[in-house]
Design a protein around this motif. Structure first.
Motif, PDB file in Angstrom:
ATOM      1  N   GLY A   1       0.806  -1.206   0.000  1.00 56.57           N
ATOM      2  CA  GLY A   1       0.000   0.000   0.000  1.00 56.57           C
ATOM      3  C   GLY A   1       0.839   1.255   0.000  1.00 56.57           C
ATOM      4  N   ARG A   2       2.105   1.130  -0.285  1.00 53.90           N
ATOM      5  CA  ARG A   2       3.060   2.246  -0.323  1.00 53.90           C
ATOM      6  C   ARG A   2       4.318   1.752  -1.025  1.00 53.90           C
ATOM      7  N   VAL A   3       5.161   2.671  -1.425  1.00 49.14           N
ATOM      8  CA  VAL A   3       6.468   2.277  -1.954  1.00 49.14           C
ATOM      9  C   VAL A   3       7.268   1.647  -0.809  1.00 49.14           C
ATOM     10  N   PRO A   4       7.877   0.491  -1.007  1.00 51.27           N
ATOM     11  CA  PRO A   4       8.654  -0.144   0.064  1.00 51.27           C
ATOM     12  C   PRO A   4       9.963   0.618   0.330  1.00 51.27           C
ATOM     13  N   TRP A   5       9.816   1.798   0.945  1.00 45.22           N
ATOM     14  CA  TRP A   5      10.943   2.716   1.063  1.00 45.22           C
ATOM     15  C   TRP A   5      12.052   2.179   1.954  1.00 45.22           C
ATOM     16  N   VAL A   6      11.687   1.398   2.974  1.00 44.35           N
ATOM     17  CA  VAL A   6      12.733   0.820   3.831  1.00 44.35           C
ATOM     18  C   VAL A   6      13.652  -0.059   2.986  1.00 44.35           C
ATOM     19  N   ALA A   7      13.050  -0.911   2.181  1.00 45.27           N
ATOM     20  CA  ALA A   7      13.831  -1.801   1.326  1.00 45.27           C
ATOM     21  C   ALA A   7      14.674  -1.021   0.323  1.00 45.27           C
ATOM     22  N   LEU A   8      14.093   0.007  -0.282  1.00 48.25           N
ATOM     23  CA  LEU A   8      14.804   0.770  -1.300  1.00 48.25           C
ATOM     24  C   LEU A   8      15.961   1.570  -0.704  1.00 48.25           C
ATOM     25  N   VAL A   9      15.763   2.151   0.485  1.00 52.31           N
ATOM     26  CA  VAL A   9      16.855   2.899   1.123  1.00 52.31           C
ATOM     27  C   VAL A   9      17.995   1.948   1.499  1.00 52.31           C
ATOM     28  N   VAL A  10      17.637   0.797   2.048  1.00 51.79           N
ATOM     29  CA  VAL A  10      18.652  -0.203   2.392  1.00 51.79           C
ATOM     30  C   VAL A  10      19.433  -0.619   1.145  1.00 51.79           C
ATOM     31  N   ALA A  11      18.720  -0.892   0.057  1.00 56.82           N
ATOM     32  CA  ALA A  11      19.368  -1.367  -1.170  1.00 56.82           C
ATOM     33  C   ALA A  11      20.274  -0.307  -1.785  1.00 56.82           C
ATOM     34  N   PHE A  12      19.766   0.909  -1.937  1.00 62.88           N
ATOM     35  CA  PHE A  12      20.551   1.964  -2.583  1.00 62.88           C
ATOM     36  C   PHE A  12      21.741   2.386  -1.725  1.00 62.88           C
ATOM     37  N   SER A  13      21.544   2.513  -0.419  1.00 64.12           N
ATOM     38  CA  SER A  13      22.650   2.958   0.442  1.00 64.12           C
ATOM     39  C   SER A  13      23.775   1.933   0.450  1.00 64.12           C
ATOM     40  N   PHE A  14      23.433   0.659   0.516  1.00 61.48           N
ATOM     41  CA  PHE A  14      24.505  -0.339   0.533  1.00 61.48           C
ATOM     42  C   PHE A  14      25.142  -0.485  -0.845  1.00 61.48           C
ATOM     43  N   GLY A  15      24.358  -0.283  -1.908  1.00 60.15           N
ATOM     44  CA  GLY A  15      24.937  -0.305  -3.236  1.00 60.15           C
ATOM     45  C   GLY A  15      25.958   0.808  -3.433  1.00 60.15           C
ATOM     46  N   VAL A  16      25.620   2.006  -2.968  1.00 57.32           N
ATOM     47  CA  VAL A  16      26.561   3.125  -3.051  1.00 57.32           C
ATOM     48  C   VAL A  16      27.799   2.839  -2.209  1.00 57.32           C
TER      49      VAL A  16
END
Length: 341
Positions: free
Chosen positions: A149-164
């Protein structure tokens, strides 16, 4: 042989790092009643203390003066420290607020983020299977956004921050020990100031919630140092694509812990999104193994061709030698006959 040994060593460090990270969701809830920010700050402070002890035991200080004379690397270390702090903070908050499965989703998505960075930053060219995996991953995020019911922002922040973070560490080029020490040094003062602020307001749990709680907070340094040391050692030995594949280990542990230990809900639509993510990762894994197998076959064929070429050349040289010797003997015989007549 040395590159092969380095690759194997990198794999060992990678498996160790992601295995330990995968079990951390069992560790952070033990820190309560401390909040996520206090746990994060304690983690930063005790990480530096731990790493300084390790450096002192090893007497490994010579790398520091040259590093201080390289502003570009110092800037990259600051970026790495910043993004890993964000990653840690979201991770701890997510685990302690019932979002373990979504945190796991972030680490499942991370290999796709690594591929995206490879294309956008390192100018790598994707194979068709990799493009298919990225497309499936994007579809998975859409499905999961509907499911949550929302963008899974927790998952996306975790993924992008660790990728960087992985990308920057690859560029810095320090060993795991040195990189962790430098990053912890950047984090130390802001974390110490924040802890002082909490203590001044009477909101700190350090030393006020029992000896066991205090010891757990102190142990944050060890819990942080060990997997990050292992990861840093793996990152400088392995390609970014391999790092992305090893990433599967930690979220698998986290996903199982979220379901079996914390009993988080997984309605059918969320399962559908996760199945799409796993399908994307399966495509990546199949493509990686196929590419590696083809590369090994090509190397063996090239080696065989080179060996055959050397053998043929040696035989040709030997044949020329025999022919030259025969000509010399024939000329000698002719000269003797002429002299005799």
């Amino acid at each position: 042989m040395k590159p092969q040994r380095e690759h194997r060593t990198g794999l060992v460090y990678g498996f160790a790092a992601y295995g330990m990270w995968g079990l951390l969701p069992l560790y952070w809830p033990l820190m309560q009643p401390a909040g996520a920010l206090e746990i994060l700050a304690q983690r930063m402070v005790w990480s530096l203390v731990t790493i300084v002890v390790i450096l002192a035991v090893m007497r490994h200080w010579a790398w520091i003066p040259p590093l201080l004379r390289e502003p570009r690397r110092l800037a990259m270390i600051t970026v790495a420290a910043t993004v890993i702090s964000l990653n840690w903070g979201i991770y701890i908050w997510g685990v302690n607020t019932g979002h373990v499965v979504e945190v796991a989703l972030g680490y499942f998505i991370n290999p796709l983020i690594s591929i995206a960075f490879g294309v956008l930053v390192l100018r790598e060219r994707l194979r068709p299977a990799q493009w298919a995996a990225v497309g499936i991953g994007v579809l998975a995020v859409v499905v999961l956004s509907v499911a949550y019911g929302r963008v899974p922002w927790v998952a996306l922040v975790v993924a992008f921050s660790f990728g960087v973070y992985a990308l920057v560490k690859k560029q810095v080029g320090l060993s795991g020990l040195e990189s962790l020490a430098a990053e912890s040094a950047v984090q130390f003062l802001p974390a110490l100031v924040f802890l002082g602020y909490l203590a001044a307001r009477g909101q700190s749990t350090f030393g006020t919630a029992g000896v066991g709680h205090t010891l757990l907070l102190v142990s944050c340094g060890t819990a942080t140092a060990l997997p990050l040391l292992a990861f840093g050692s793996a990152a400088v030995r392995l390609p970014l694509s391999t790092i992305g594949m090893l990433q599967y280990i930690a979220p698998t542990f986290q996903f199982v812990i979220g379901l079996a230990v914390f009993h988080e809900e997984m309605p059918p639509e969320r399962w559908a999104g996760f199945v799409l993510v796993w399908l994307a990762l399966s495509v990546l894994t199949w493509d990686a193994f196929r590419t590696a197998r083809n590369a090994r076959t090509a190397v063996r064929r090239a080696a065989a061709a080179a060996k055959a070429s050397v053998t043929a050349e040696a035989e040709a040289v030997a044949a020329e030698g025999v022919t030259a010797e025969a000509v010399t003997v024939e000329r000698g015989d002719g000269a003797e006959r002429t002299a005799g007549s």
